[in-house]
Write a protein that holds these residues in place. Sequence first.
Motif, PDB file in Angstrom:
ATOM      1  N   LEU A 102      28.743  -2.730 -25.404  1.00  0.00           N
ATOM      2  CA  LEU A 102      27.884  -1.986 -26.316  1.00  0.00           C
ATOM      3  C   LEU A 102      28.428  -0.567 -26.530  1.00  0.00           C
ATOM      4  O   LEU A 102      28.363  -0.026 -27.640  1.00  0.00           O
ATOM      5  N   LYS A 103      28.978   0.019 -25.487  1.00  0.00           N
ATOM      6  CA  LYS A 103      29.590   1.345 -25.618  1.00  0.00           C
ATOM      7  C   LYS A 103      30.795   1.289 -26.563  1.00  0.00           C
ATOM      8  O   LYS A 103      30.985   2.180 -27.404  1.00  0.00           O
ATOM      9  N   ALA A 104      31.628   0.264 -26.398  1.00  0.00           N
ATOM     10  CA  ALA A 104      32.793   0.114 -27.273  1.00  0.00           C
ATOM     11  C   ALA A 104      32.355  -0.027 -28.729  1.00  0.00           C
ATOM     12  O   ALA A 104      32.943   0.574 -29.633  1.00  0.00           O
ATOM     13  N   GLN A 105      31.303  -0.809 -28.954  1.00  0.00           N
ATOM     14  CA  GLN A 105      30.772  -0.973 -30.301  1.00  0.00           C
ATOM     15  C   GLN A 105      30.232   0.350 -30.838  1.00  0.00           C
ATOM     16  O   GLN A 105      30.417   0.681 -32.017  1.00  0.00           O
ATOM     17  N   ALA A 106      29.567   1.125 -29.987  1.00  0.00           N
ATOM     18  CA  ALA A 106      29.021   2.417 -30.400  1.00  0.00           C
ATOM     19  C   ALA A 106      30.122   3.363 -30.864  1.00  0.00           C
ATOM     20  O   ALA A 106      29.997   4.033 -31.899  1.00  0.00           O
ATOM     21  N   VAL A 107      31.211   3.414 -30.112  1.00  0.00           N
ATOM     22  CA  VAL A 107      32.322   4.301 -30.476  1.00  0.00           C
ATOM     23  C   VAL A 107      32.981   3.834 -31.774  1.00  0.00           C
ATOM     24  O   VAL A 107      33.313   4.648 -32.641  1.00  0.00           O
ATOM     25  N   ALA A 108      33.151   2.530 -31.925  1.00  0.00           N
ATOM     26  CA  ALA A 108      33.733   1.994 -33.165  1.00  0.00           C
ATOM     27  C   ALA A 108      32.827   2.307 -34.350  1.00  0.00           C
ATOM     28  O   ALA A 108      33.297   2.713 -35.423  1.00  0.00           O
ATOM     29  N   ALA A 109      31.518   2.120 -34.184  1.00  0.00           N
ATOM     30  CA  ALA A 109      30.563   2.382 -35.260  1.00  0.00           C
ATOM     31  C   ALA A 109      30.553   3.862 -35.639  1.00  0.00           C
ATOM     32  O   ALA A 109      30.514   4.215 -36.824  1.00  0.00           O
ATOM     33  N   ARG A 110      30.582   4.739 -34.641  1.00  0.00           N
ATOM     34  CA  ARG A 110      30.595   6.181 -34.906  1.00  0.00           C
ATOM     35  C   ARG A 110      31.889   6.576 -35.611  1.00  0.00           C
ATOM     36  O   ARG A 110      31.878   7.424 -36.517  1.00  0.00           O
ATOM     37  N   THR A 111      32.991   5.984 -35.209  1.00  0.00           N
ATOM     38  CA  THR A 111      34.278   6.278 -35.836  1.00  0.00           C
ATOM     39  C   THR A 111      34.250   5.906 -37.315  1.00  0.00           C
ATOM     40  O   THR A 111      34.702   6.676 -38.173  1.00  0.00           O
ATOM     41  N   TYR A 112      33.723   4.719 -37.597  1.00  0.00           N
ATOM     42  CA  TYR A 112      33.617   4.270 -38.996  1.00  0.00           C
ATOM     43  C   TYR A 112      32.786   5.262 -39.802  1.00  0.00           C
ATOM     44  O   TYR A 112      33.147   5.635 -40.927  1.00  0.00           O
ATOM     45  N   ALA A 113      31.667   5.701 -39.230  1.00  0.00           N
ATOM     46  CA  ALA A 113      30.774   6.630 -39.921  1.00  0.00           C
ATOM     47  C   ALA A 113      31.464   7.964 -40.191  1.00  0.00           C
ATOM     48  O   ALA A 113      31.447   8.476 -41.323  1.00  0.00           O
ATOM     49  N   VAL A 114      32.075   8.539 -39.162  1.00  0.00           N
ATOM     50  CA  VAL A 114      32.732   9.841 -39.292  1.00  0.00           C
ATOM     51  C   VAL A 114      33.833   9.797 -40.341  1.00  0.00           C
ATOM     52  O   VAL A 114      34.003  10.739 -41.129  1.00  0.00           O
ATOM     53  N   LYS A 115      34.578   8.712 -40.375  1.00  0.00           N
ATOM     54  CA  LYS A 115      35.671   8.599 -41.349  1.00  0.00           C
ATOM     55  C   LYS A 115      35.160   8.626 -42.787  1.00  0.00           C
ATOM     56  O   LYS A 115      35.859   9.069 -43.695  1.00  0.00           O
ATOM     57  N   HIS A 116      33.930   8.153 -42.996  1.00  0.00           N
ATOM     58  CA  HIS A 116      33.390   8.078 -44.354  1.00  0.00           C
ATOM     59  C   HIS A 116      32.464   9.241 -44.716  1.00  0.00           C
ATOM     60  O   HIS A 116      32.167   9.448 -45.890  1.00  0.00           O
ATOM     61  N   MET A 117      32.024  10.005 -43.732  1.00  0.00           N
ATOM     62  CA  MET A 117      31.047  11.065 -43.992  1.00  0.00           C
ATOM     63  C   MET A 117      31.638  12.241 -44.773  1.00  0.00           C
ATOM     64  O   MET A 117      32.707  12.744 -44.432  1.00  0.00           O
ATOM     65  N   HIS A 128      27.649   3.494 -53.926  1.00  0.00           N
ATOM     66  CA  HIS A 128      26.377   4.220 -53.944  1.00  0.00           C
ATOM     67  C   HIS A 128      26.652   5.724 -53.838  1.00  0.00           C
ATOM     68  O   HIS A 128      26.603   6.283 -52.739  1.00  0.00           O
ATOM     69  N   PRO A 129      26.946   6.370 -54.963  1.00  0.00           N
ATOM     70  CA  PRO A 129      27.251   7.806 -54.952  1.00  0.00           C
ATOM     71  C   PRO A 129      26.157   8.616 -54.264  1.00  0.00           C
ATOM     72  O   PRO A 129      24.975   8.382 -54.474  1.00  0.00           O
ATOM     73  N   GLY A 130      26.595   9.544 -53.433  1.00  0.00           N
ATOM     74  CA  GLY A 130      25.659  10.376 -52.694  1.00  0.00           C
ATOM     75  C   GLY A 130      25.402   9.894 -51.288  1.00  0.00           C
ATOM     76  O   GLY A 130      24.845  10.621 -50.468  1.00  0.00           O
ATOM     77  N   ALA A 131      25.817   8.654 -50.998  1.00  0.00           N
ATOM     78  CA  ALA A 131      25.642   8.095 -49.652  1.00  0.00           C
ATOM     79  C   ALA A 131      26.981   8.080 -48.927  1.00  0.00           C
ATOM     80  O   ALA A 131      28.031   7.880 -49.539  1.00  0.00           O
ATOM     81  N   ASP A 132      26.927   8.297 -47.621  1.00  0.00           N
ATOM     82  CA  ASP A 132      28.143   8.225 -46.806  1.00  0.00           C
ATOM     83  C   ASP A 132      28.509   6.775 -46.497  1.00  0.00           C
ATOM     84  O   ASP A 132      29.686   6.401 -46.508  1.00  0.00           O
ATOM     85  N   VAL A 133      27.499   5.975 -46.194  1.00  0.00           N
ATOM     86  CA  VAL A 133      27.701   4.570 -45.829  1.00  0.00           C
ATOM     87  C   VAL A 133      26.565   3.738 -46.405  1.00  0.00           C
ATOM     88  O   VAL A 133      25.552   4.273 -46.861  1.00  0.00           O
ATOM     89  N   SER A 134      26.742   2.429 -46.352  1.00  0.00           N
ATOM     90  CA  SER A 134      25.697   1.500 -46.777  1.00  0.00           C
ATOM     91  C   SER A 134      25.263   0.667 -45.578  1.00  0.00           C
ATOM     92  O   SER A 134      26.040   0.437 -44.658  1.00  0.00           O
ATOM     93  N   SER A 135      24.018   0.215 -45.604  1.00  0.00           N
ATOM     94  CA  SER A 135      23.540  -0.653 -44.526  1.00  0.00           C
ATOM     95  C   SER A 135      23.897  -2.107 -44.764  1.00  0.00           C
ATOM     96  O   SER A 135      23.655  -2.961 -43.904  1.00  0.00           O
ATOM     97  N   ASP A 136      24.473  -2.407 -45.923  1.00  0.00           N
ATOM     98  CA  ASP A 136      24.854  -3.769 -46.272  1.00  0.00           C
ATOM     99  C   ASP A 136      26.188  -4.099 -45.611  1.00  0.00           C
ATOM    100  O   ASP A 136      27.199  -3.456 -45.904  1.00  0.00           O
TER     101      ASP A 136
END
Length: 350
Positions: A102-117, A128-136
């Motif tokens: 779960l920790k490994a998944q958390a770091v991967a998920a945070r990395t994905y988010a930071v790269k797109h923010m 979706h202009p104005g959004a950093d990420v999508s929940s889809d």
Amino acid sequence: MKQKLCFDAWRKDDAGVRYILIYGILLVIAVVIVIPAITIGGLGIVFQSRVTQSQNEAHTGEDVSIKVFNHATGEIITMNLEDYVKGVVAAEMPGEFELEALKAQAVAARTYAVKHMAYFGGTGTAEHPGADVSSDPKESQAWQSDSVIQMKWGRNYKKYWSKVTLAVDQTRGLIVTYNGEPINAVFHSTSGNRTASAKEVWGFDYPYLRSVACTWDQNSPKYHDVKEVTLVELETKLGTDAGIIAAAQDGNQASIVNIINRTESGRVDKVRIGNKIFSGLEVREKLDLRSSLFDIEPQADKLIIKTVGYGHGVGLCQYGANGQAKKGRDFRQILTYYYTGVAIRNIFGS
């Protein structure tokens, strides 16, 4: 005196000309060299400055927000980055998994988010202009609200949510980097003996997304799958121009299908079905297979397709991560195994 005044005036004019020339040269350098360099390395510059700013201001994470397009409601919602990561981990990985997975998944998920923010210099989500990420999950990584997670986990909600919260809190601010930049932290469910490289799946190369052996995911419920597809259904999905039924009527079942070659990780690269050649990825998509690691057996009026693994196969293998965690490996060892040559860095500087 008059001559001296004229000489002084000439020197002033000459200085002005020199200043103009110097400024002109500096302008050319800026246009030709500096601006393109900033453009090419823009994400890195903004990311580094944001990391430095976070370190200088001793952020704890509660004031860094992310804008998420919630595809369930069609709205863009703003939330705390770490809270977002919890919703991703809960959506993407089974709650009963080991804490280190779960920790490994958390770091991967945070990395994905930071790269797109946008905050860190990312471009957000084009859909979706104005959004950093999508929940889809078809557009981004999955994210679920607390109410959805409660419904999904039922009576196990408190137990699983406490594990997810612990996993995110204990990896607060950590991301995976390569040469100082956030990586494309892609992940999948089950690799099936080997992960795939980015090049063999998407055609472009990343030095940290290599094919590596994975023998820890064999207990995955998605490891094996068998699917039967009739020739009529096959021709409907692959196109009548493939001539599948006509090939079957020749009486030679071997003429219906032939796997031409495979990728480095064993996935189907090219396959002939009827008289048409498809990529393994095309067949996976058109026939809704779990992966492109498959074998096909013609049988009477249908094909028996046996797949191994689930997902594109690139990057972190979730069931493999859980298997490694059960063997005593921590999240850092798991991440640096699936992502080659990377480092783990804290964007909050602590």
